[in-house]
Design an enzyme around this catalytic site. Structure first.
Site, PDB file in Angstrom:
ATOM      1  N   GLN A  87      -2.241   6.948   1.596  1.00  0.00           N
ATOM      2  CA  GLN A  87      -2.023   8.144   2.422  1.00  0.00           C
ATOM      3  C   GLN A  87      -0.850   7.955   3.381  1.00  0.00           C
ATOM      4  O   GLN A  87       0.057   8.782   3.428  1.00  0.00           O
ATOM      5  CB  GLN A  87      -3.291   8.489   3.219  1.00  0.00           C
ATOM      6  CG  GLN A  87      -3.171   9.819   3.964  1.00  0.00           C
ATOM      7  CD  GLN A  87      -4.118   9.963   5.146  1.00  0.00           C
ATOM      8  OE1 GLN A  87      -4.774   9.007   5.556  1.00  0.00           O
ATOM      9  NE2 GLN A  87      -4.206  11.156   5.686  1.00  0.00           N
ATOM     10  N   ARG A 104      -2.684  -1.057  -7.965  1.00  0.00           N
ATOM     11  CA  ARG A 104      -3.283  -0.492  -9.179  1.00  0.00           C
ATOM     12  C   ARG A 104      -2.697   0.857  -9.574  1.00  0.00           C
ATOM     13  O   ARG A 104      -2.662   1.207 -10.742  1.00  0.00           O
ATOM     14  CB  ARG A 104      -4.802  -0.376  -9.011  1.00  0.00           C
ATOM     15  CG  ARG A 104      -5.493  -1.680  -9.344  1.00  0.00           C
ATOM     16  CD  ARG A 104      -6.871  -1.710  -8.794  1.00  0.00           C
ATOM     17  NE  ARG A 104      -6.839  -1.532  -7.338  1.00  0.00           N
ATOM     18  CZ  ARG A 104      -7.876  -1.643  -6.537  1.00  0.00           C
ATOM     19  NH1 ARG A 104      -9.051  -1.889  -7.022  1.00  0.00           N
ATOM     20  NH2 ARG A 104      -7.755  -1.485  -5.243  1.00  0.00           N
ATOM     21  N   GLY A 133       0.831  -1.215   0.000  1.00  0.00           N
ATOM     22  CA  GLY A 133       0.000   0.000   0.000  1.00  0.00           C
ATOM     23  C   GLY A 133       0.857   1.253   0.000  1.00  0.00           C
ATOM     24  O   GLY A 133       0.495   2.265   0.615  1.00  0.00           O
ATOM     25  N   ILE A 153      -5.858  10.154  10.521  1.00  0.00           N
ATOM     26  CA  ILE A 153      -4.521  10.687  10.223  1.00  0.00           C
ATOM     27  C   ILE A 153      -4.651  11.883   9.283  1.00  0.00           C
ATOM     28  O   ILE A 153      -5.263  11.789   8.214  1.00  0.00           O
ATOM     29  CB  ILE A 153      -3.623   9.611   9.577  1.00  0.00           C
ATOM     30  CG1 ILE A 153      -3.546   8.360  10.461  1.00  0.00           C
ATOM     31  CG2 ILE A 153      -2.226  10.176   9.315  1.00  0.00           C
ATOM     32  CD1 ILE A 153      -2.935   8.565  11.826  1.00  0.00           C
ATOM     33  N   TYR A 204     -15.184  -2.413   7.943  1.00  0.00           N
ATOM     34  CA  TYR A 204     -13.806  -1.972   8.184  1.00  0.00           C
ATOM     35  C   TYR A 204     -13.363  -2.391   9.591  1.00  0.00           C
ATOM     36  O   TYR A 204     -12.298  -2.983   9.778  1.00  0.00           O
ATOM     37  CB  TYR A 204     -13.761  -0.457   8.036  1.00  0.00           C
ATOM     38  CG  TYR A 204     -12.438   0.199   8.344  1.00  0.00           C
ATOM     39  CD1 TYR A 204     -11.354   0.062   7.498  1.00  0.00           C
ATOM     40  CD2 TYR A 204     -12.292   1.002   9.486  1.00  0.00           C
ATOM     41  CE1 TYR A 204     -10.151   0.702   7.777  1.00  0.00           C
ATOM     42  CE2 TYR A 204     -11.101   1.639   9.761  1.00  0.00           C
ATOM     43  CZ  TYR A 204     -10.028   1.489   8.907  1.00  0.00           C
ATOM     44  OH  TYR A 204      -8.846   2.120   9.182  1.00  0.00           O
TER      45      TYR A 204
END
Ligand code: SER
Length: 320
Positions: A12, A36, A8, A172, A142
């Site tokens: 962010q 991606r 990842g 964050i 989630y």
């Protein structure tokens, strides 16, 4: 020698974490795992990157083998609001992706950092001064993936001795890469809108208190925990960490100290509001402070000064 993989890495947190890890451990020792989205700029130029879809065990294993990886920072995930729109995707990436990371870590003897979240709590959790060890019955997909992840990480440590460690991140706030569809995203967007248009429509209502943190502290938390003396860690996984707690009104008031004409209105998103109402107002992070010295640098005042400085600079250069 440390050889690190960040999954990842264009996200962010991942994008800034990868650059900081390269600063500390050398560019060629930190592989940016992408899926991606292609990396650009500094992320693409300062070290290697590889396609690593965490739901693909072979892809993950071959990268770990090729680069002799010993530490995986597993940042690939789907945030809460997107997860509610696509629960199957949230489960697949959140749980099956982590399972693959842990399996590869077991086989190749890697340490694993796993970011859990305030989302791992739910409406039956004590929401004020939320204890480290308490009721966890989240109601979002989630949150379900995060509690499952916390337990999987504990299991792999206890059963197989994999060096798993992790924190429960709050919202964050950052000024480099935008968050991708979380409930706490408003606290980032508000700064951009304040600079660009001096107004913001908030999707969460007045009085919605949530834990928050500025990105430099979030990055330090991950690296400091992974570098901590393991003999001091009693919890290992899922440490509560927080740097500040505020509601939208308090944040708007702070921004107004720098942009007096800033206007905030509300258009509450019922799905996000329901999620936010089930999350802590503020967490107790004493275990992290005691066991590995968690001690954030930024508060609301200093974060706001820095956010506005960076975003104004980008705006004046026509970058946003
Ligand atoms: N920032 C995350 C979200 O809102 C919470 O961990 O989904």
């Amino acid at each position: 020698m440390k050889n690190i993989l960040v999954t990842g890495s264009v996200g962010q947190i991942g994008s800034e974490l990868t650059l900081e890890l390269r600063n500390r451990f050398g560019g060629s020792n930190v592989v940016a795992g992408i899926n991606r989205t292609q990396p650009t700029g500094e992320l693409a130029e300062t070290g290697p990157y590889m396609k690593v879809d965490t739901t693909n065990l072979e892809e993950l294993a071959s990268t770990v083998k090729k680069y002799n990886i010993d530490t995986i920072y597993h940042l690939a995930a789907v945030l809460s609001a997107v997860g509610e729109k696509n629960p199957g995707l949230a489960w697949n990436i959140g749980v099956n992706g982590l399972y693959n990371v842990l399996e590869v870590a077991r086989e190749f003897n890697c340490a694993v950092f796993f970011p859990s979240s305030i989302g791992a709590f739910g409406p039956t959790t004590p929401l004020d001064n939320t204890p480290q060890d308490t009721i966890q019955r989240p109601t979002s997909m989630y949150g379900i993936t995060k509690v499952t992840g916390e337990m999987l990480c504990d299991y792999y440590y206890l059963r197989f001795g994999v060096d798993t460690r992790g924190v429960r991140y709050p919202g964050i706030i950052s000024n480099a890469t935008l968050p991708g569809g979380g409930t706490t995203d408003y606290a980032v967007e508000i700064y951009y809108e304040a600079v660009k248009h001096q107004k913001f429509t908030c999707p969460l209502g007045k009085g919605t208190f949530l834990d928050m943190m500025y990105m430099p502290d979030a990055i330090d938390a991950a690296i400091n925990l992974m570098e901590a003396d393991p003999s001091k860690l009693k919890h290992r996984n899922a440490f509560n960490i927080s740097a500040m707690s505020f509601d939208p009104e308090i944040l708007a008031t702070e921004i107004r100290k720098h942009i007096p004409g800033f206007v905030m209105s509300y258009d509450v998103d019922p799905m996000k509001q329901k999620i936010a109402d089930s999350w802590p107002n503020y967490m107790n992070d004493a275990a992290a402070r005691e066991e590995w010295g968690w001690n954030p640098v930024y508060n609301l005042e200093s974060m706001t000064v820095d956010m506005l400085k960076v975003i104004r600079d980008k705006h004046s250069k026509g970058l946003i």
